[in-house]
Motif scaffolding. Structure first.
Motif, PDB file in Angstrom:
ATOM      1  N   PRO A 209       0.733  -1.364  -0.044  1.00 55.33           N
ATOM      2  CA  PRO A 209       0.014  -0.030  -0.068  1.00 55.33           C
ATOM      3  C   PRO A 209       0.820   1.160   0.010  1.00 55.33           C
ATOM      4  CG  PRO A 209       0.223  -1.013   2.260  1.00 55.33           C
ATOM      5  CD  PRO A 209       0.817  -1.836   1.297  1.00 55.33           C
ATOM      6  N   VAL A 210       0.316   2.387  -0.254  1.00 50.56           N
ATOM      7  CA  VAL A 210       0.769   3.682  -0.372  1.00 50.56           C
ATOM      8  C   VAL A 210      -0.212   4.574   0.155  1.00 50.56           C
ATOM      9  CG1 VAL A 210       0.607   4.152  -2.787  1.00 50.56           C
ATOM     10  CG2 VAL A 210       2.318   5.336  -1.360  1.00 50.56           C
ATOM     11  N   LEU A 211       0.216   5.526   0.664  1.00 44.73           N
ATOM     12  CA  LEU A 211      -0.523   6.697   1.207  1.00 44.73           C
ATOM     13  C   LEU A 211      -0.134   7.993   0.307  1.00 44.73           C
ATOM     14  CD1 LEU A 211      -0.861   6.594   5.098  1.00 44.73           C
ATOM     15  CD2 LEU A 211      -2.411   5.668   3.492  1.00 44.73           C
ATOM     16  N   VAL A 212      -1.297   8.651  -0.196  1.00 51.54           N
ATOM     17  CA  VAL A 212      -0.918  10.008  -1.010  1.00 51.54           C
ATOM     18  C   VAL A 212      -1.483  11.100  -0.356  1.00 51.54           C
ATOM     19  CG1 VAL A 212      -1.173  11.098  -3.148  1.00 51.54           C
ATOM     20  CG2 VAL A 212      -0.933   8.600  -3.335  1.00 51.54           C
ATOM     21  N   VAL A 213      -0.490  11.732   0.305  1.00 47.92           N
ATOM     22  CA  VAL A 213      -1.247  12.922   1.162  1.00 47.92           C
ATOM     23  C   VAL A 213      -1.471  14.141   0.610  1.00 47.92           C
ATOM     24  CG1 VAL A 213      -0.562  14.465   3.068  1.00 47.92           C
ATOM     25  CG2 VAL A 213      -0.001  11.959   3.171  1.00 47.92           C
ATOM     26  N   GLY A 214      -2.650  14.760   0.476  1.00 48.28           N
ATOM     27  CA  GLY A 214      -3.206  15.805   0.030  1.00 48.28           C
ATOM     28  C   GLY A 214      -3.230  17.024   0.694  1.00 48.28           C
ATOM     29  N   HIS A 215      -3.844  17.924   0.479  1.00 50.90           N
ATOM     30  CA  HIS A 215      -3.746  19.287   1.012  1.00 50.90           C
ATOM     31  C   HIS A 215      -4.994  19.155   1.976  1.00 50.90           C
ATOM     32  CE1 HIS A 215      -7.016  19.949  -2.233  1.00 50.90           C
ATOM     33  NE2 HIS A 215      -7.418  20.905  -1.315  1.00 50.90           N
ATOM     34  N   LEU A 216      -5.916  18.409   2.003  1.00 50.32           N
ATOM     35  CA  LEU A 216      -6.872  18.462   2.873  1.00 50.32           C
ATOM     36  C   LEU A 216      -6.208  17.683   4.238  1.00 50.32           C
ATOM     37  CD1 LEU A 216     -10.130  17.045   1.588  1.00 50.32           C
ATOM     38  CD2 LEU A 216      -9.694  19.388   2.198  1.00 50.32           C
ATOM     39  N   VAL A 217      -5.175  17.088   4.536  1.00 43.69           N
ATOM     40  CA  VAL A 217      -4.451  16.708   5.523  1.00 43.69           C
ATOM     41  C   VAL A 217      -4.013  17.950   6.293  1.00 43.69           C
ATOM     42  CG1 VAL A 217      -2.303  15.481   6.314  1.00 43.69           C
ATOM     43  CG2 VAL A 217      -3.840  14.603   4.824  1.00 43.69           C
ATOM     44  N   ALA A 218      -3.351  18.826   5.508  1.00 45.95           N
ATOM     45  CA  ALA A 218      -2.961  19.918   5.966  1.00 45.95           C
ATOM     46  C   ALA A 218      -4.242  20.803   6.585  1.00 45.95           C
ATOM     47  CB  ALA A 218      -2.266  21.000   5.143  1.00 45.95           C
ATOM     48  N   ARG A 219      -5.196  21.105   5.743  1.00 49.95           N
ATOM     49  CA  ARG A 219      -6.407  21.967   6.086  1.00 49.95           C
ATOM     50  C   ARG A 219      -7.018  21.416   7.278  1.00 49.95           C
ATOM     51  NH1 ARG A 219      -3.976  23.832   2.544  1.00 49.95           N
ATOM     52  NH2 ARG A 219      -4.572  24.688   0.542  1.00 49.95           N
ATOM     53  N   PHE A 220      -7.097  20.221   7.817  1.00 49.59           N
ATOM     54  CA  PHE A 220      -7.739  19.647   8.886  1.00 49.59           C
ATOM     55  C   PHE A 220      -6.849  19.356   9.935  1.00 49.59           C
ATOM     56  CE2 PHE A 220     -11.227  18.660   5.981  1.00 49.59           C
ATOM     57  CZ  PHE A 220     -12.247  18.819   6.934  1.00 49.59           C
ATOM     58  N   GLY A 221      -5.651  19.817   9.857  1.00 45.51           N
ATOM     59  CA  GLY A 221      -4.362  19.840  11.097  1.00 45.51           C
ATOM     60  C   GLY A 221      -4.057  18.186  11.168  1.00 45.51           C
ATOM     61  N   LEU A 222      -4.045  17.299   9.911  1.00 45.92           N
ATOM     62  CA  LEU A 222      -3.980  15.953  10.572  1.00 45.92           C
ATOM     63  C   LEU A 222      -2.900  14.978  10.088  1.00 45.92           C
ATOM     64  CD1 LEU A 222      -7.491  14.800   9.516  1.00 45.92           C
ATOM     65  CD2 LEU A 222      -6.743  15.179  11.789  1.00 45.92           C
ATOM     66  N   GLY A 223      -1.780  16.054   9.908  1.00 52.02           N
ATOM     67  CA  GLY A 223      -0.433  15.397   9.572  1.00 52.02           C
ATOM     68  C   GLY A 223       0.431  14.412  10.621  1.00 52.02           C
ATOM     69  N   VAL A 277      -3.960   2.277  -3.095  1.00 56.88           N
ATOM     70  CA  VAL A 277      -3.474   3.586  -3.135  1.00 56.88           C
ATOM     71  C   VAL A 277      -4.552   4.307  -2.269  1.00 56.88           C
ATOM     72  CG1 VAL A 277      -3.055   5.627  -4.549  1.00 56.88           C
ATOM     73  CG2 VAL A 277      -2.322   3.291  -5.431  1.00 56.88           C
ATOM     74  N   ILE A 278      -4.090   5.021  -1.254  1.00 60.79           N
ATOM     75  CA  ILE A 278      -5.207   5.541  -0.472  1.00 60.79           C
ATOM     76  C   ILE A 278      -4.771   7.353  -0.472  1.00 60.79           C
ATOM     77  CG2 ILE A 278      -6.128   5.966   1.789  1.00 60.79           C
ATOM     78  CD1 ILE A 278      -5.211   3.143   2.685  1.00 60.79           C
ATOM     79  N   GLU A 279      -5.831   7.883  -1.324  1.00 58.35           N
ATOM     80  CA  GLU A 279      -5.459   9.160  -1.433  1.00 58.35           C
ATOM     81  C   GLU A 279      -6.223  10.182  -0.416  1.00 58.35           C
ATOM     82  OE1 GLU A 279      -4.606  10.966  -5.101  1.00 58.35           O
ATOM     83  OE2 GLU A 279      -4.478   8.949  -6.302  1.00 58.35           O
ATOM     84  N   LEU A 280      -5.384  10.753   0.297  1.00 54.64           N
ATOM     85  CA  LEU A 280      -5.978  11.506   1.274  1.00 54.64           C
ATOM     86  C   LEU A 280      -5.912  12.955   1.117  1.00 54.64           C
ATOM     87  CD1 LEU A 280      -3.473   9.836   4.198  1.00 54.64           C
ATOM     88  CD2 LEU A 280      -6.127   9.321   3.691  1.00 54.64           C
ATOM     89  N   GLY A 281      -7.241  13.393   0.636  1.00 52.18           N
ATOM     90  CA  GLY A 281      -7.640  14.746   0.180  1.00 52.18           C
ATOM     91  C   GLY A 281      -6.849  15.238  -0.930  1.00 52.18           C
ATOM     92  N   THR A 282      -6.746  14.739  -2.013  1.00 48.26           N
ATOM     93  CA  THR A 282      -5.914  15.094  -3.034  1.00 48.26           C
ATOM     94  C   THR A 282      -7.073  15.517  -4.087  1.00 48.26           C
ATOM     95  OG1 THR A 282      -6.112  12.808  -4.165  1.00 48.26           O
ATOM     96  CG2 THR A 282      -3.879  13.359  -2.846  1.00 48.26           C
ATOM     97  N   VAL A 283      -6.606  16.276  -5.020  1.00 51.23           N
ATOM     98  CA  VAL A 283      -7.125  17.008  -6.206  1.00 51.23           C
ATOM     99  C   VAL A 283      -6.409  16.845  -7.336  1.00 51.23           C
ATOM    100  CG1 VAL A 283      -8.139  19.079  -7.233  1.00 51.23           C
ATOM    101  CG2 VAL A 283      -8.649  18.741  -4.849  1.00 51.23           C
ATOM    102  N   GLN A 300      -8.386  -0.649  -6.713  1.00 43.93           N
ATOM    103  CA  GLN A 300      -7.399  -0.595  -5.417  1.00 43.93           C
ATOM    104  C   GLN A 300      -7.055   0.960  -5.237  1.00 43.93           C
ATOM    105  OE1 GLN A 300      -7.250  -3.524  -7.314  1.00 43.93           O
ATOM    106  NE2 GLN A 300      -8.332  -4.281  -5.304  1.00 43.93           N
ATOM    107  N   VAL A 301      -7.851   1.683  -5.777  1.00 39.20           N
ATOM    108  CA  VAL A 301      -7.640   3.170  -5.197  1.00 39.20           C
ATOM    109  C   VAL A 301      -8.791   3.720  -4.301  1.00 39.20           C
ATOM    110  CG1 VAL A 301      -7.129   5.519  -6.245  1.00 39.20           C
ATOM    111  CG2 VAL A 301      -6.470   3.611  -7.286  1.00 39.20           C
ATOM    112  N   VAL A 302      -8.444   4.270  -3.229  1.00 41.10           N
ATOM    113  CA  VAL A 302      -9.672   4.930  -2.174  1.00 41.10           C
ATOM    114  C   VAL A 302      -9.214   6.501  -2.271  1.00 41.10           C
ATOM    115  CG1 VAL A 302     -10.294   5.006  -0.157  1.00 41.10           C
ATOM    116  CG2 VAL A 302      -9.381   2.894  -1.018  1.00 41.10           C
ATOM    117  N   HIS A 303     -10.254   7.094  -2.440  1.00 42.64           N
ATOM    118  CA  HIS A 303     -10.324   8.607  -2.327  1.00 42.64           C
ATOM    119  C   HIS A 303     -11.065   9.144  -1.229  1.00 42.64           C
ATOM    120  CE1 HIS A 303      -8.367   9.646  -6.172  1.00 42.64           C
ATOM    121  NE2 HIS A 303      -8.953   8.670  -6.689  1.00 42.64           N
TER     122      HIS A 303
END
Length: 550
Positions: A209-223, A277-283, A300-303
């Motif tokens: 697996p891989v985590l793709v960190v998007g900008h929503l992680v920053a917006r919600f302060g979840l880093g 692939v887990i896309e965490l708040g990406t655009v 196998q891609v989760v958004h």
């Protein structure tokens, strides 16, 4: 506690409860009563700007750090001047509440021909405009004022998008019930058991697996939550270029920045070959996806988005982003993946030898920045050569990075220094901005100085719009800007509060860096108008040609 307060005081106290200690904006006759009464709220400071656009950009940066921001303008002329900034906040998922002081209820009811209107007795046009770029809109009424304020603030925080509040001039000092203030606003969770079960199944069946960190992680302060989940399960992380810096780049599980194959083919390979692939708040916009060379959605891609989640092409399920991330973290505590032989060193600025006494090049500039950039700062890069040069940096520990790669409005980053600096005063802003972009919003230098902030500003003087030269028609007259005397302009705007340096060589630039101390410093960096960072050239090539296969 008093049983009643004015509507303006209610609003101010609600903002404080939500973490807002500064209100940005420009006064106008329709908002003066509102501002007078908000000024009575202890702990809430007014931050005036030369124009509403700059105030909107500053509020955007403040909200990125604090989780909410507020801008106050007058009706019509003021709110329309800020509209570009609010649209940018919408595109980038930033919770800014735009508060407009509007004509009185009597003027609206009688269709009075007042200023700041089209003199036709119609008052709803600008609310309609804001409905296009905000997640919730309210025009306050006497009967429902506090509920409407609460609805706007809650919507902005829940969706991490702008919201709009119009307060008629005669209602700003309306006496309202203070009782709701004893109950702080909360965003109700929206857990989805079906989503949790499906995600658990996918994790159980995955090996890479891989985590793709998007900008929503920053917006919600979840880093920190995301990083803890990755560490628990030994899952590698790549970051969207809109989320650079959200995960410390010295973290062993961090594999680099991801924008399809445009930024780093190794991160593209990691995402392409992963079986989950887990896309965490990406655009996946054109730029953020490397012009659509990112991995497309499959089974196998989760958004995860703000209020929904999707697995493959399934119907989205309702789940709030923080709840979805927490579900991921809970599940990762119970799985552990084997190490994968994909050793990766993040892309860094050029470390080639630099002639200290030759005219500065982009390569020499970013090498010097990489060597100097202190940890614990907030690096803010404007659209263009600044952003694409900064993308090549390996950020020091505890460094926040901010740009605007989705909306890409040049001039954003200079007022953003004001918002970032006030939101997080312990972290020194470092701004990189081109001369064309700076000409858009340079007045905000005076506000930054007046606020007592002490950023380091790198003003890249390359005689115009180098990003546009790279994209098309490099010698076209429309890519030129008027030449400014930056040294005297800085003095005119900020007096002796700013130390000015001019750097024509790498030696000049290193000397300027060594002289920054803790003073507000502006370094004018002289560059060739055709010289561009490698990633900007790659962007230009993708923009003009067929997309590369992922």
């Amino acid at each position: 506690m008093a049983t009643t307060v004015t509507l303006a005081e209610y609003l101010g106290r609600r903002l404080l409860q939500c973490g807002v200690a500064h209100v940005f904006g420009v006064p106008g006759d329709f908002n003066l009563t509102l501002l007078d009464h908000m000024a009575t709220v202890d702990g809430l400071a007014w931050v005036g700007s030369p124009n509403e656009l700059g105030a909107g950009y500053a509020a955007d940066a403040y909200a990125r750090s604090r989780g909410l921001a507020a801008i106050v303008t007058t009706y019509g002329v003021g709110e329309l001047s800020a509209l570009n900034a609010i649209a940018g906040s919408a595109a980038e998922d930033v919770p800014v509440v735009h508060i407009a002081g509007s004509p009185s209820t009597a003027a609206v009811a009688t269709g009075r021909l007042v200023h700041h209107t089209l003199a036709d007795g119609i008052f709803g046009r600008f609310t309609k405009a804001y409905a296009e770029v905000t997640v919730h809109q309210e025009t306050v009424t006497a009967a429902h004022a506090t509920d409407q304020i609460d609805a706007v603030l809650t919507a902005a925080m829940r969706h991490r998008r702008p919201a709009y509040l119009s307060i008629p001039q005669d209602l700003a000092d309306l006496s309202v019930d203070a009782a709701p203030l004893s109950r702080p606003l909360t965003v109700s969770p929206a857990p989805s058991e079906a989503f949790r079960v499906r995600l658990a199944e996918l994790l159980a069946g995955a090996t890479r697996p891989v985590l793709v960190v998007g900008h929503l992680v920053a917006r919600f302060g979840l880093g920190d939550t995301v990083l803890a989940a990755a560490r628990a399960a030994n899952i590698p992380i790549v970051t969207s270029i809109a989320a650079k810096g959200v995960i410390d780049e010295s973290e062993p599980l961090h594999r680099g920045d991801y924008a399809g194959t445009m930024v780093d083919k190794r991160t593209a390979s990691i995402v392409r070959t992963s079986d989950l692939v887990i896309e965490l708040g990406t655009v996946n916009s054109d730029v953020l996806s490397g012009f659509f060379t990112h991995r497309p959605s499959d089974d196998q891609v989760v958004h995860l988005w703000t209020t929904t989640a999707t697995i493959g092409h399934d119907t989205p399920v309702d789940v709030h982003f923080p709840d979805a991330v927490q579900a991921l973290a809970d599940l990762c505590a119970n799985v552990r993946f084997s190490p994968v032989d994909d050793t990766h060193t993040a892309t860094t600025a050029s470390s080639a030898a630099v002639d200290d006494h030759a005219p500065l090049t982009q390569a020499a500039l970013w090498t010097a920045v990489q060597e100097w950039l202190p940890s614990g700062t907030a690096l803010i890069a404007d659209t263009g050569t600044s952003f694409w040069g900064a993308m090549s940096l390996r950020l020091p520990e505890d460094t926040v990075f901010s740009g605007q790669p989705i909306w890409s409005s040049i001039g954003y980053a200079l007022p953003a220094v004001l918002g970032q600096g006030l939101a997080d005063p312990e972290r020194r802003p470092v701004l990189v901005i081109g001369d064309g972009a700076a000409q858009m919003t340079v007045q905000e230098l005076s506000t930054i100085a007046a606020a007592g902030l002490k950023p380091v500003v790198l003003l890249l003087n390359n005689n115009g719009y180098t990003i546009e030269r790279a994209l098309q028609s490099p010698d076209a007259a429309y890519n030129d800007v008027a030449e400014w005397d930056w040294a005297n302009l800085v003095t005119a705007l900020a007096g002796d509060k700013v130390d000015y340096h001019r750097a024509e060589t790498a030696a000049d630039l290193r000397h300027a860096f060594s002289a920054t101390g803790d003073a507000f410093t502006l370094i004018e960096v002289i560059l060739d108008k055709y010289d561009a960072p490698p990633l900007l050239r790659a962007l230009a090539e993708r923009n003009s040609g067929a997309p590369e296969e992922n």
